[in-house]
Scaffold this motif. Structure first.
Motif, mmCIF file in Angstrom:
data_model
loop_
_atom_site.group_PDB
_atom_site.id
_atom_site.type_symbol
_atom_site.label_atom_id
_atom_site.label_comp_id
_atom_site.label_asym_id
_atom_site.label_seq_id
_atom_site.Cartn_x
_atom_site.Cartn_y
_atom_site.Cartn_z
ATOM 1 N N UNK A 94 0.827 -1.210 0.000
ATOM 2 C CA UNK A 94 0.000 0.000 0.000
ATOM 3 C C UNK A 94 0.866 1.267 0.000
ATOM 4 N N UNK A 95 0.361 2.325 -0.610
ATOM 5 C CA UNK A 95 1.083 3.588 -0.654
ATOM 6 C C UNK A 95 2.136 3.647 -1.745
ATOM 7 N N UNK A 96 2.162 2.661 -2.644
ATOM 8 C CA UNK A 96 3.133 2.659 -3.735
ATOM 9 C C UNK A 96 4.526 2.237 -3.319
ATOM 10 N N UNK B 115 5.176 -18.986 -4.575
ATOM 11 C CA UNK B 115 4.515 -17.878 -5.280
ATOM 12 C C UNK B 115 3.065 -17.749 -4.840
ATOM 13 N N UNK B 116 2.389 -18.863 -4.681
ATOM 14 C CA UNK B 116 0.992 -18.846 -4.262
ATOM 15 C C UNK B 116 0.840 -18.231 -2.866
ATOM 16 N N UNK B 117 1.715 -18.620 -1.934
ATOM 17 C CA UNK B 117 1.646 -18.072 -0.577
ATOM 18 C C UNK B 117 1.898 -16.565 -0.580
ATOM 19 N N UNK B 118 2.892 -16.132 -1.333
ATOM 20 C CA UNK B 118 3.207 -14.701 -1.397
ATOM 21 C C UNK B 118 2.066 -13.935 -2.063
ATOM 22 N N UNK C 209 -0.123 -10.967 -0.295
ATOM 23 C CA UNK C 209 -0.129 -9.641 -0.925
ATOM 24 C C UNK C 209 -1.570 -9.217 -1.246
ATOM 25 N N UNK C 210 -2.347 -10.111 -1.851
ATOM 26 C CA UNK C 210 -3.710 -9.771 -2.268
ATOM 27 C C UNK C 210 -4.615 -9.460 -1.077
ATOM 28 N N UNK C 211 -4.448 -10.189 0.017
ATOM 29 C CA UNK C 211 -5.302 -9.990 1.191
ATOM 30 C C UNK C 211 -4.907 -8.763 2.012
ATOM 31 N N UNK C 212 -3.748 -8.186 1.736
ATOM 32 C CA UNK C 212 -3.264 -7.086 2.564
ATOM 33 C C UNK C 212 -2.934 -5.829 1.765
ATOM 34 N N UNK D 242 1.579 -1.316 5.555
ATOM 35 C CA UNK D 242 2.876 -1.706 4.984
ATOM 36 C C UNK D 242 3.636 -2.594 5.969
ATOM 37 N N UNK D 243 3.693 -2.170 7.230
ATOM 38 C CA UNK D 243 4.424 -2.946 8.237
ATOM 39 C C UNK D 243 3.796 -4.319 8.464
ATOM 40 N N UNK D 244 2.460 -4.381 8.451
ATOM 41 C CA UNK D 244 1.782 -5.665 8.633
ATOM 42 C C UNK D 244 2.071 -6.599 7.453
ATOM 43 N N UNK D 245 2.020 -6.070 6.244
ATOM 44 C CA UNK D 245 2.293 -6.875 5.054
ATOM 45 C C UNK D 245 3.717 -7.435 5.104
ATOM 46 N N UNK D 246 4.685 -6.607 5.442
ATOM 47 C CA UNK D 246 6.072 -7.070 5.517
ATOM 48 C C UNK D 246 6.234 -8.118 6.608
#
Length: 191
Positions: free
Chosen positions: A33-35, A51-54, A58-61, A159-163
């Motif tokens: 998020x945020x570019x 790839x599927x897990x990543x 990514x899609x859910x967050x 962003x922090x949650x996704x990472x």
């Protein structure tokens, strides 16, 4: 809720006792998020699963996977040595020695000296500093972004949650991002 022989096969495959496990280095690229550009380094024995897990995380967050080289060009491979400030010589001396040894850049951030060098010079600089009795807290090859993207309060937590979720995956070794979250926003998130 997994059969014990499936677990034991996975352990044997991971330790190399079982034939057929071929691990490969993978790099996935995408946006948070945020570019914010993300570079995700993985080691996997099953590229489709990884790839599927990543992709799912990514899609859910609020993120999205990108095409190859969609963000990689924004990062440069650099040797990064961190040294705790205040333990020994002053900042000017440490900087002078590091630059004399071949370091390219030097920054003082939050009580740490960050020393950047070409990947081939990482050990030379680290060992040279050690010879001057300057112990490094860490020394690694890292992907450093050319430019940072300022992240506001609205996107910082996302962003922090996704990472954090990406780093929790077993196959993921490193997640690099080009984000810059102001200290004031980080303090609000920590509260």
């Amino acid at each position: 809720q997994m059969p014990s022989d499936t677990i034991s096969r996975a352990v044997k495959r991971g330790t190399g006792e079982l034939e057929g496990a071929a691990f490969e280095e993978l790099v996935y690229e995408g946006y948070a998020p945020g570019g914010v550009a993300l570079l995700i380094e993985c080691t996997s024995d099953n590229r489709n699963r990884t790839r599927s897990e990543i992709h799912t995380i990514m899609a859910k967050n609020g993120g999205a996977l990108g095409a190859p080289n969609s963000v990689a060009w924004m990062f440069k491979s650099k040797g990064l040595i961190t040294v705790k400030a205040g333990q020994g010589p002053c900042e000017d001396e440490v900087m002078e020695w590091a630059l004399d040894l071949g370091a390219e850049d030097f920054k003082e951030i939050d009580g740490l000296y960050e020393i950047y060098a070409a990947p081939n010079d990482l050990l030379k600089v680290k060992d040279g500093l050690a010879a001057k009795r300057i112990a490094s807290a860490s020394a690694e090859i890292s992907m450093i972004p050319d430019n940072l993207v300022a992240v506001g309060e609205g996107d910082a937590a996302k962003v922090l949650k996704l990472i954090e979720l990406l780093e929790a995956l077993d196959d993921v070794k490193n997640v690099y991002g080009n984000f810059d979250i102001p200290d004031a926003v980080m303090e609000k998130l920590a509260a």
